[in-house]
Scaffold this motif. Structure first.
Motif, PDB file in Angstrom:
ATOM      1  N   GLY A   1       0.851  -1.331   0.073  1.00 35.56           N
ATOM      2  CA  GLY A   1      -0.114   0.009  -0.038  1.00 35.56           C
ATOM      3  C   GLY A   1       0.583   1.242   0.045  1.00 35.56           C
ATOM      4  O   GLY A   1       0.232   2.355  -0.123  1.00 35.56           O
ATOM      5  N   GLY A   2       2.133   1.177   0.267  1.00 39.70           N
ATOM      6  CA  GLY A   2       3.047   2.230   0.293  1.00 39.70           C
ATOM      7  C   GLY A   2       2.686   3.282   1.379  1.00 39.70           C
ATOM      8  O   GLY A   2       3.212   4.598   1.235  1.00 39.70           O
ATOM      9  N   ALA A   3       2.200   2.694   2.628  1.00 42.81           N
ATOM     10  CA  ALA A   3       2.010   3.513   3.541  1.00 42.81           C
ATOM     11  C   ALA A   3       1.832   2.971   4.997  1.00 42.81           C
ATOM     12  O   ALA A   3       1.569   1.471   5.027  1.00 42.81           O
ATOM     13  CB  ALA A   3       0.680   4.616   3.388  1.00 42.81           C
ATOM     14  N   PHE A   4       1.930   3.412   6.040  1.00 42.41           N
ATOM     15  CA  PHE A   4       1.800   3.095   7.234  1.00 42.41           C
ATOM     16  C   PHE A   4       1.463   3.989   8.289  1.00 42.41           C
ATOM     17  O   PHE A   4       1.721   5.173   7.946  1.00 42.41           O
ATOM     18  CB  PHE A   4       2.891   1.894   7.969  1.00 42.41           C
ATOM     19  N   VAL A   5       0.902   3.625   9.551  1.00 39.63           N
ATOM     20  CA  VAL A   5       0.631   4.661  10.591  1.00 39.63           C
ATOM     21  C   VAL A   5       1.237   4.160  11.779  1.00 39.63           C
ATOM     22  O   VAL A   5       1.124   2.990  12.238  1.00 39.63           O
ATOM     23  CB  VAL A   5      -0.963   5.093  10.730  1.00 39.63           C
ATOM     24  N   TRP A   6       2.043   5.153  12.415  1.00 36.89           N
ATOM     25  CA  TRP A   6       2.615   4.819  13.639  1.00 36.89           C
ATOM     26  C   TRP A   6       1.662   5.383  14.750  1.00 36.89           C
ATOM     27  O   TRP A   6       1.342   6.611  14.909  1.00 36.89           O
ATOM     28  CB  TRP A   6       3.977   5.079  13.837  1.00 36.89           C
ATOM     29  N   ASN A   7       1.496   4.483  15.741  1.00 30.48           N
ATOM     30  CA  ASN A   7       0.426   4.795  16.876  1.00 30.48           C
ATOM     31  C   ASN A   7       1.313   4.707  18.108  1.00 30.48           C
ATOM     32  O   ASN A   7       1.925   3.599  18.310  1.00 30.48           O
ATOM     33  CB  ASN A   7      -0.656   4.005  16.946  1.00 30.48           C
ATOM     34  N   LEU A  44      19.245 -11.764   4.561  1.00 32.19           N
ATOM     35  CA  LEU A  44      18.295 -12.174   5.725  1.00 32.19           C
ATOM     36  C   LEU A  44      16.932 -12.223   5.610  1.00 32.19           C
ATOM     37  O   LEU A  44      16.359 -11.184   4.801  1.00 32.19           O
ATOM     38  CB  LEU A  44      18.996 -11.482   6.905  1.00 32.19           C
ATOM     39  N   ASP A  45      16.186 -12.817   6.313  1.00 29.93           N
ATOM     40  CA  ASP A  45      14.762 -12.821   6.337  1.00 29.93           C
ATOM     41  C   ASP A  45      14.278 -11.670   7.476  1.00 29.93           C
ATOM     42  O   ASP A  45      13.626 -12.025   8.233  1.00 29.93           O
ATOM     43  CB  ASP A  45      14.198 -14.088   6.677  1.00 29.93           C
ATOM     44  N   ARG A  46      14.919 -10.514   7.232  1.00 25.04           N
ATOM     45  CA  ARG A  46      14.821  -9.310   7.974  1.00 25.04           C
ATOM     46  C   ARG A  46      14.484  -8.234   7.075  1.00 25.04           C
ATOM     47  O   ARG A  46      15.158  -7.703   6.202  1.00 25.04           O
ATOM     48  CB  ARG A  46      15.912  -8.869   8.923  1.00 25.04           C
ATOM     49  N   HIS A  47      13.581  -7.246   7.319  1.00 25.50           N
ATOM     50  CA  HIS A  47      13.131  -6.303   6.356  1.00 25.50           C
ATOM     51  C   HIS A  47      12.818  -4.964   6.970  1.00 25.50           C
ATOM     52  O   HIS A  47      11.796  -4.857   7.969  1.00 25.50           O
ATOM     53  CB  HIS A  47      11.681  -6.849   5.574  1.00 25.50           C
ATOM     54  N   LEU A  48      13.740  -3.991   6.386  1.00 24.29           N
ATOM     55  CA  LEU A  48      13.524  -2.715   7.036  1.00 24.29           C
ATOM     56  C   LEU A  48      12.505  -1.660   6.314  1.00 24.29           C
ATOM     57  O   LEU A  48      12.840  -1.585   4.967  1.00 24.29           O
ATOM     58  CB  LEU A  48      15.030  -2.108   7.180  1.00 24.29           C
ATOM     59  N   VAL A  49      11.319  -1.421   6.987  1.00 24.39           N
ATOM     60  CA  VAL A  49      10.639  -0.312   6.247  1.00 24.39           C
ATOM     61  C   VAL A  49      10.822   1.061   6.660  1.00 24.39           C
ATOM     62  O   VAL A  49      10.669   1.300   7.927  1.00 24.39           O
ATOM     63  CB  VAL A  49       9.173  -0.762   6.422  1.00 24.39           C
ATOM     64  N   ILE A  50      11.112   2.209   5.945  1.00 25.03           N
ATOM     65  CA  ILE A  50      11.363   3.361   6.277  1.00 25.03           C
ATOM     66  C   ILE A  50      10.214   4.223   5.561  1.00 25.03           C
ATOM     67  O   ILE A  50       9.727   4.081   4.367  1.00 25.03           O
ATOM     68  CB  ILE A  50      12.793   4.020   5.609  1.00 25.03           C
ATOM     69  N   GLY A  51       9.749   4.968   6.510  1.00 23.04           N
ATOM     70  CA  GLY A  51       8.621   5.847   6.120  1.00 23.04           C
ATOM     71  C   GLY A  51       8.711   7.250   6.228  1.00 23.04           C
ATOM     72  O   GLY A  51       9.416   7.490   7.323  1.00 23.04           O
ATOM     73  N   GLN A  52       8.280   8.287   5.403  1.00 28.62           N
ATOM     74  CA  GLN A  52       8.403   9.680   5.711  1.00 28.62           C
ATOM     75  C   GLN A  52       7.006  10.167   6.496  1.00 28.62           C
ATOM     76  O   GLN A  52       6.118   9.710   6.065  1.00 28.62           O
ATOM     77  CB  GLN A  52       8.515  10.461   4.436  1.00 28.62           C
TER      78      GLN A  52
END
Length: 202
Positions: free
Chosen positions: A75-81, A148-156
């Motif tokens: 989806g190209g997005a996330f929300v941090w709560n 590695l089966d480790r995935h870093l997601v960076i969001g602005q």
């Protein structure tokens, strides 16, 4: 002082890996996402932090291609709560392994509130939420170059929701928010409810 290489720690002294106890406290990446099929996910991440302030960016790391990383990618997005002391039990409930399609918001008794600029909903009960658009997704590698089966997601951060009750004299009152953080071993948390001031030297 004890020295060891991570793969050869003295297990008679340290039967449990102390890495997370040393890198502590860590803010909790309580991340909400929506998949390509419209499924909603809410999960807490232990490996999470701010990585830039201009522009503001956040990152969370997923051990395996779990729903949050997959959905954020799709989806190209996330929300941090923000996870707070008052929301500790609900946050913990969202860490349960549930069947695909079960809504963690409903499971934890939380309310989905609409975001303004991204599709994933935010936790209505949280006093702060940051809407983010994904700018990078990186599969981590080790020093040998192995994937590695480790995935870093960076969001602005593109949008900020903030409960004005926690603003005093033009500043956010972090201690009043009482954010919780991950600490050492399974089940170890801390709460920030007191600050001290230490001016930076000139």
């Amino acid at each position: 002082m004890l020295f060891y290489e991570p793969d050869a720690r003295p297990r008679e002294l340290l039967p449990h890996d102390p890495f997370k106890a040393i890198i502590a406290p860590r803010p909790i990446g309580w991340v909400s996402t929506v998949g390509a099929d419209g499924a909603v996910n809410l999960a807490p991440y232990s490996f999470f932090n701010a990585v830039s302030e201009g522009p503001p960016m956040l990152a969370f790391s997923s051990d395996g291609r779990k729903d949050s990383a997959t959905f954020a990618d799709e989806g190209g997005a996330f929300v941090w709560n923000l996870a707070t002391w008052d929301l500790r039990e609900a946050m913990n409930a969202t860490s349960a392994t549930l069947p695909r399609g079960v809504n963690e918001f409903a499971h934890a008794g939380l309310t989905m509130a609409p975001s303004r600029l991204v599709e994933p909903p935010r936790v209505a009960e949280s006093p702060c939420a940051l809407e983010c658009r994904v700018v990078h997704t990186v599969q981590l590698r080790d020093v040998e170059g192995r994937e590695l089966d480790r995935h870093l997601v960076i969001g602005q951060v593109v949008g900020v929701h903030l409960d004005e009750r926690f603003v005093a004299d033009g500043k956010v009152d972090t201690a009043a928010l009482r954010p919780i953080a991950r600490c050492g071993y399974l089940g170890d948390y801390a709460v920030v409810d007191r600050l001290f001031d230490m001016p930076r030297p000139r």
